[in-house]
Design a protein around this motif. Structure first.
Motif, mmCIF file in Angstrom:
data_model
loop_
_atom_site.group_PDB
_atom_site.id
_atom_site.type_symbol
_atom_site.label_atom_id
_atom_site.label_comp_id
_atom_site.label_asym_id
_atom_site.label_seq_id
_atom_site.Cartn_x
_atom_site.Cartn_y
_atom_site.Cartn_z
ATOM 1 N N ALA A 110 0.838 -1.200 0.000
ATOM 2 C CA ALA A 110 0.000 0.000 0.000
ATOM 3 C C ALA A 110 0.871 1.247 0.000
ATOM 4 C CB ALA A 110 -0.927 0.006 1.209
ATOM 5 N N MET A 111 1.969 1.184 0.739
ATOM 6 C CA MET A 111 2.881 2.329 0.774
ATOM 7 C C MET A 111 3.475 2.573 -0.614
ATOM 8 S SD MET A 111 6.027 3.208 3.302
ATOM 9 C CE MET A 111 7.217 2.003 2.845
ATOM 10 N N ILE A 112 3.760 1.490 -1.342
ATOM 11 C CA ILE A 112 4.293 1.638 -2.692
ATOM 12 C C ILE A 112 3.262 2.346 -3.583
ATOM 13 C CG2 ILE A 112 4.939 0.317 -4.749
ATOM 14 C CD1 ILE A 112 6.255 -1.710 -2.737
ATOM 15 N N GLU A 113 1.996 2.078 -3.346
ATOM 16 C CA GLU A 113 0.953 2.726 -4.145
ATOM 17 C C GLU A 113 0.708 4.167 -3.714
ATOM 18 O OE1 GLU A 113 -0.971 1.641 -6.773
ATOM 19 O OE2 GLU A 113 0.375 -0.067 -6.852
ATOM 20 N N GLU A 114 0.591 4.397 -2.411
ATOM 21 C CA GLU A 114 0.073 5.679 -1.939
ATOM 22 C C GLU A 114 0.943 6.391 -0.914
ATOM 23 O OE1 GLU A 114 -2.391 7.617 -2.713
ATOM 24 O OE2 GLU A 114 -3.160 6.365 -4.305
ATOM 25 N N GLY A 115 1.963 5.722 -0.392
ATOM 26 C CA GLY A 115 2.706 6.288 0.736
ATOM 27 C C GLY A 115 1.946 6.032 2.025
ATOM 28 N N ILE A 116 2.565 6.371 3.150
ATOM 29 C CA ILE A 116 1.869 6.249 4.437
ATOM 30 C C ILE A 116 2.022 7.573 5.181
ATOM 31 C CG2 ILE A 116 1.867 5.156 6.725
ATOM 32 C CD1 ILE A 116 1.174 2.870 5.234
ATOM 33 N N PRO A 117 0.924 8.293 5.429
ATOM 34 C CA PRO A 117 1.039 9.503 6.245
ATOM 35 C C PRO A 117 1.060 9.105 7.718
ATOM 36 C CG PRO A 117 -1.022 9.438 4.948
ATOM 37 C CD PRO A 117 -0.460 8.066 4.980
ATOM 38 N N GLY A 118 2.246 8.980 8.272
ATOM 39 C CA GLY A 118 2.362 8.402 9.609
ATOM 40 C C GLY A 118 2.993 9.347 10.615
ATOM 41 N N GLY A 119 3.327 8.777 11.758
ATOM 42 C CA GLY A 119 3.971 9.555 12.810
ATOM 43 C C GLY A 119 4.431 8.609 13.898
ATOM 44 N N THR A 120 5.065 9.161 14.918
ATOM 45 C CA THR A 120 5.557 8.301 15.988
ATOM 46 C C THR A 120 4.470 8.101 17.050
ATOM 47 O OG1 THR A 120 6.389 10.123 17.294
ATOM 48 C CG2 THR A 120 7.887 9.192 15.662
ATOM 49 N N LEU A 121 4.702 7.119 17.903
ATOM 50 C CA LEU A 121 3.748 6.835 18.976
ATOM 51 C C LEU A 121 3.633 8.013 19.946
ATOM 52 C CD1 LEU A 121 4.776 3.126 19.624
ATOM 53 C CD2 LEU A 121 2.764 3.948 18.402
ATOM 54 N N SER A 147 -1.774 2.068 27.578
ATOM 55 C CA SER A 147 -1.335 2.830 28.749
ATOM 56 C C SER A 147 -0.070 3.635 28.469
ATOM 57 C CB SER A 147 -1.125 1.905 29.947
ATOM 58 O OG SER A 147 -0.127 0.951 29.636
ATOM 59 N N ARG A 148 0.785 3.152 27.604
ATOM 60 C CA ARG A 148 2.034 3.871 27.331
ATOM 61 C C ARG A 148 1.891 4.934 26.247
ATOM 62 N NH1 ARG A 148 7.405 2.683 28.350
ATOM 63 N NH2 ARG A 148 8.140 3.009 26.235
ATOM 64 N N TYR A 149 1.094 4.614 25.232
ATOM 65 C CA TYR A 149 1.138 5.473 24.042
ATOM 66 C C TYR A 149 -0.198 6.093 23.630
ATOM 67 C CZ TYR A 149 5.400 2.678 23.355
ATOM 68 O OH TYR A 149 6.595 2.053 23.520
ATOM 69 N N SER A 150 -1.304 5.369 23.802
ATOM 70 C CA SER A 150 -2.428 5.771 22.965
ATOM 71 C C SER A 150 -3.743 6.091 23.679
ATOM 72 C CB SER A 150 -2.686 4.672 21.926
ATOM 73 O OG SER A 150 -2.849 3.425 22.562
ATOM 74 N N VAL A 151 -4.005 5.522 24.853
ATOM 75 C CA VAL A 151 -5.337 5.728 25.432
ATOM 76 C C VAL A 151 -5.266 6.431 26.788
ATOM 77 C CG1 VAL A 151 -7.507 4.643 26.122
ATOM 78 C CG2 VAL A 151 -6.237 3.712 24.196
ATOM 79 N N MET A 152 -4.729 5.754 27.794
ATOM 80 C CA MET A 152 -4.756 6.313 29.148
ATOM 81 C C MET A 152 -3.610 7.278 29.417
ATOM 82 S SD MET A 152 -5.873 3.064 28.902
ATOM 83 C CE MET A 152 -5.261 1.622 29.727
ATOM 84 N N THR A 153 -2.575 7.245 28.609
ATOM 85 C CA THR A 153 -1.351 7.985 28.897
ATOM 86 C C THR A 153 -1.581 9.490 28.945
ATOM 87 O OG1 THR A 153 0.909 8.315 28.163
ATOM 88 C CG2 THR A 153 -0.731 8.036 26.456
#
Lengths: 417, 556
Positions: A110-121, A147-153
């Motif tokens: 998919a990245m080869i087709e469109e790239g990935i608009p991403g970021g760090t945790l 707990s570390r990166y995405s919801v409760m942190t």
């Protein structure tokens, strides 16, 4: 040791306190990794115990005598060893492939087709007010992710759970769904259609969307589109639910397009939930050494990439390889039956700390030190952030790096270059 | 030990312009005449002998180029070398690490600087740098959008900023201070950008002007070998030359006897007049005039090359614009509270009016700016491959070649730029200055870019007679620069007759500026700051022992 680095999943938590026997801050799967387990006791050639040197020499002979060896695995070792693996494949004219090819390879396509608009945790932690888990289940697969990166942190700008809108989209009510502000249950195989519907709504083509898509009513879809677009900074995490259901890379491509669209209105990033602690490294190292991430054939003296032909399963099923070196992986337990059959026919060399199903059909077995506990090196977290894993205790086992270094030297010697 | 005899040496730094003389290399360094018995001798009779080339700005390692590789397998189908005595080398404009080292050596370059590393990814950058054979290298960490930098700049707290810079350089084994669109990348986290050096960065009440001047002050007080290295705001936009000029003028308040206080990079991308893509024009003359009138600012070209390129920069908001303009695939990475990155494939088409203007602007800068103040670059791989440097140098040297090449470009170029009216032809001495002396001086690398005693034993012999060549015979010039007779790296012959014959492993330079600073004053800030990180402070950065061949340079 304080702030040790856990080497199980793509979270690569770097706050483990390890006293030599047990570790603090570990999740259940991390605990299993650090717990004492049955090990391969000694290097063996067809069941006979030998020295490391002899096993490696025999392995080098097998590889040099093969027309086209398959070198597979790599996601659970360090970059230093992976680099030697890629060079070894090049010198041997073999095939380099890694666990991605049966996991997140559709993301690469998919990245080869469109790239990935991403970021760090850290972006999820510090900025995200909308967090989406699509076809992934971190509570069970990446237990400390929420707990570390995405919801409760608590982050710099987003100060905790109450400031995050958490959305889970899955085909069943997973453990992660219980963390969600909203849970959307979609019909299996309908991710692509749901992305298209969301894109249509966001792009102002609401009329084109039917009353129900993938088991979700148009009203609910509009609600979801509203939540997404009203986020100041959103992060979408996705998992094998997308890469391994109908559509595969096309699913990922469509979610990339959704994120591209969202970025025309607000800010969004997309992040695959990568499994093994260094599966990212297994792709990155190969990319800088040979130009591609996986499914690389060197039989012409340079690298070629063709997922439909050079992935491990394809190479085995087509009987396109006549020996295999398996490093830090267990294909015999996970590959299709036809592929495993071929694996049983050809000489197999295994490098692994633990006995597994592949050990049963390996001709040469070389035990290695446990990465992150008995051996150090660099690994890449799921977002590509590099961390140096540490050696926490001494061992008599050789590290993957040491084994492969000697193996590469022997191969170069045998080939007379 | 190596003896290069009878060569015709151009060594502008030491005032040697086309003199027949012998060069001796011992233990990787240039030495005085030594006992030649038993010493390997190369006869360079009637050939040009110069120092190894230096590329001061090429994205040769790290997350950006590697994501570019992964997203562009189409780039890798160009096979440069099969495996054998040396590694296989593939890549059209994006090369694999082995190919990068080999191709630099094959055009007589022996040093290259990776100019934009997000510090949190620095282990990756060093791993890749360590996989590039032959050349010496260094990396510049990114500072311009990093939260502590924004905060200290807003507070005008230069002491803390100095401590932070020194701390980062040690942790990252970095060589200098890089700024990319200062403030603009932080604004991008909210979907915005900054439009001038006086816009306010959201959440910090600080302007790009303050960020730039604070960092220049810190770098100058720390006496780093390299000055602040900046990618200006508003890159790529019509009319941006004004922002660039204002940025350049910020250097006026600072002085340094040894070198510039501000290096403005890939200026071509920041030198446009006009208000839209319809009336874009060249601001190169204005910028050249300003640079030539100042003695504390240097630039590099950022020359686009017609053909394939992959743009990659920490300037995320611009990359998103380019993704929309070019309708091309787009990778983005927002990086913790530090910076970001974006990657978009691109093709510079001669038949495209804007691309033709860009091509001409790069050359105008190369021709109009004094050779002591401008270095050759393509901002690899943004403008195109670094393997085009011989092409660029030949364009600068030969008006006839320029005329040939201008025929390919869109006629709008004639209207929008003054390239066709520039008669200037740079001399061999000038292009050697632009590819050796200037980059070495800009980087503060005293042992590079010249052939004086004590310099690094990086020597190149080109098949051209400096005392007897014609700028009209551009074919000979191009061929000579594309195929060095010899490239010698630290006294080892690595290339002969344009072919790779040896493989060595270069050094990685980093700057230790901790002597006059203390981390005590920033410790509390770091502690608070790392609460918001996903990596522990103690696990951040890279240790010398992990690098293949590190060289520590003490600032001051």
């Amino acid at each position: 040791m304080r702030n040790a680095v856990c080497t199980f999943c793509g979270n690569v938590c770097d706050d483990i306190e390890f006293d030599g026997v047990t570790g603090k801050n570990l999740c259940p799967i991390g605990e299993a990794k650090f717990a004492a387990k049955r090990r391969i006791e000694a290097p063996m050639v067809r069941g006979r115990r030998v020295s490391y040197e002899e096993a490696i020499e025999k392995a080098a002979e097998v590889l040099v005598n093969a027309k086209r060896p398959l070198l597979y695995g790599w996601a659970s070792t360090v970059n230093e060893a992976i680099r030697l693996g890629v060079i070894l494949a090049e010198k041997l004219g073999g095939v380099y492939d890694q666990c991605s090819s049966v996991c997140h390879a559709p993301s690469t396509l998919a990245m080869i087709e469109e790239g990935i608009p991403g970021g760090t945790l850290g972006q999820a932690k510090n900025r995200a007010d909308v967090v989406v888990f699509w076809g992934c289940n971190p509570v069970e697969a990446h237990p400390r992710h929420p707990s570390r990166y995405s919801v409760m942190t608590k982050g710099f700008l987003t100060k905790g759970r109450q400031h995050r809108h958490v959305i889970v989209v899955d085909v069943r009510k997973t453990a992660t769904a219980y963390l969600a502000t909203e849970f959307y249950q979609i019909k299996p195989g309908y991710d692509y259609a749901v992305f298209t519907a969301l894109r249509s709504i966001i792009n102002g083509h609401e009329k084109a969307v039917p009353e129900e898509v993938g088991g979700i009513s148009k009203k609910k879809l509009k609600e979801l589109a509203d939540i997404l677009i009203n986020g100041k900074y959103g992060v979408i995490f996705y998992g094998l639910g997308l890469t391994h259901s109908r559509g595969q890379d096309r699913n990922v491509e469509n979610i990339v397009k959704l994120v591209q669209t969202l970025n025309r209105h607000t800010r969004y990033i997309l992040q695959p939930m990568r499994g093994h602690f260094n599966v990212v490294g297994a792709g990155e190292v190969a990319a800088w050494e040979a130009g591609y991430e996986y499914a690389i054939d060197f039989s012409r003296g340079y690298s070629r990439f063709l997922p439909s032909e050079f992935t491990a399963v394809e190479v085995l099923v087509r009987r396109d390889c006549d020996a295999a070196l398996i490093v830090a992986s267990d294909p015999a337990a996970h590959f299709p039956k036809e592929a495993v059959k071929r694996l049983a026919e050809i000489p197999v060399i295994q490098i692994d700390p633990h006995p597994n199903v592949t050990t049963l059909l390996a001709d040469i077995v070389i035990p290695s030190a446990l990465v992150g506990i008995e051996a150090e090196g660099t690994v890449y977290r799921m977002d590509g952030i590099p961390l140096r894993v540490k050696k926490l205790k001494d061992t008599g086992y050789w590290s993957d790096y040491e084994i492969l270094k000697l193996m590469l030297d022997k191969v170069i010697q045998l080939k007379g270059e | 030990m190596l003896h290069i005899k009878n060569g015709i040496v151009i060594d502008p730094k030491n005032g040697i312009i086309g003199e027949k003389m012998d060069i001796f290399i011992k233990d990787g360094k240039i030495v005085e005449e030594v006992e030649v018995n038993g010493c390997k001798t190369i006869d360079a009779n009637g050939k040009l002998v110069v120092a190894g080339g230096i590329d001061l700005h090429a994205h040769i390692a790290g997350g950006k180029i590697n994501t570019g590789r992964a997203m562009r397998p189409e780039e890798m189908r160009h096979v440069r070398q099969k495996t054998g005595k040396f590694r296989a080398a593939v890549g059209r404009t994006l090369l694999t690490s082995p190919a990068i080292g080999y191709e630099y050596a094959k055009m007589g370059y022996t040093t290259a600087i990776e100019p934009a590393t997000p510090s949190i990814y620095v282990i990756h950058t060093h791993e890749e740098l360590d996989s590039i054979p032959i050349i010496d290298k260094a990396t510049l960490p990114l500072f311009g959008n990093w939260h502590p930098v924004l905060r200290y700049s807003a507070d005008k707290d230069i002491e803390k900023l100095k401590s932070f810079v020194a701390w980062v350089l040690e942790r990252t084994k970095g060589y200098g201070v890089k700024l990319v669109n200062p403030g603009g990348v932080e604004a991008w986290m909210y979907g915005g950008n900054v439009k001038s050096i006086d816009d306010t960065v959201p959440g910090f009440g600080v302007t790009p002007r303050e960020i730039i001047t604070s960092l220049i002050a810190a770098v100058e007080e720390l006496k780093l070998p390299h000055s602040v290295h900046i990618h200006c705001n508003n890159l790529g936009m019509p009319g941006n030359y004004e922002t660039t000029m204002e940025t350049i003028k910020l250097a006026k308040g600072f002085e340094n006897e040894r070198r510039q206080v501000l290096h403005v990079t890939h200026v071509q991308f920041n030198a446009y007049t006009g208000s839209s893509w319809r009336d874009i024009g060249s601001g190169a003359e204005h910028i050249a005039k300003l640079i030539n009138s100042m003695d504390n600012v240097t630039i590099d070209m950022g020359q686009p090359i017609f053909g394939y390129a992959t743009t990659m920069t920490a300037d995320c908001p611009w990359q998103f614009e380019l993704h929309k303009i070019a309708k091309a695939k787009w990778c983005n990475r927002d990086i913790e509270l530090e910076t970001g990155a974006g990657i978009v494939p691109y093709v510079y088409r001669p038949k495209n009016p804007v691309n033709s203007v860009q091509w001409a602007v790069g050359l105008e800068l190369g021709l109009l700016v004094d050779s002591e103040k401008i270095a050759v670059s393509t901002d690899y791989p943004n403008g195109g491959p670094f393997t085009s440097y011989p092409y660029i140098v030949t364009l600068l040297m030969s008006r006839k070649f320029r005329e040939e090449e201008m025929k390919k470009a869109h006629p709008y170029m004639e209207k929008a730029t003054s390239l066709s009216s520039i008669d200037k032809e740079k001399s061999l001495e000038e292009v050697i200055t632009m590819t050796r002396v200037t980059p070495a001086k800009v980087l503060g690398m005293e042992n590079k870019g010249h052939l004086g005693v004590g310099a690094d034993g990086d020597v190149v012999i080109y098949d051209i007679d400096p005392l007897n060549y014609s700028s009209n015979d551009w074919q000979t010039i191009l061929k000579a620069f594309e195929n060095p007779l010899y490239t010698i790296k630290s006294g080892e012959i690595v290339v002969k007759d344009g072919e790779l014959v040896g493989e060595t492993w270069g050094r990685t330079f980093w700057v230790d500026a901790r002597a006059d600073t203390t981390t005590e004053i920033i410790e509390a800030d770091l502690e608070e700051y790392f609460n918001y990180y996903t990596v522990k402070c103690c696990n951040y950065g890279v240790k010398e022992a992990w690098l293949r061949n590190p060289v520590r340079i003490t600032a001051g």
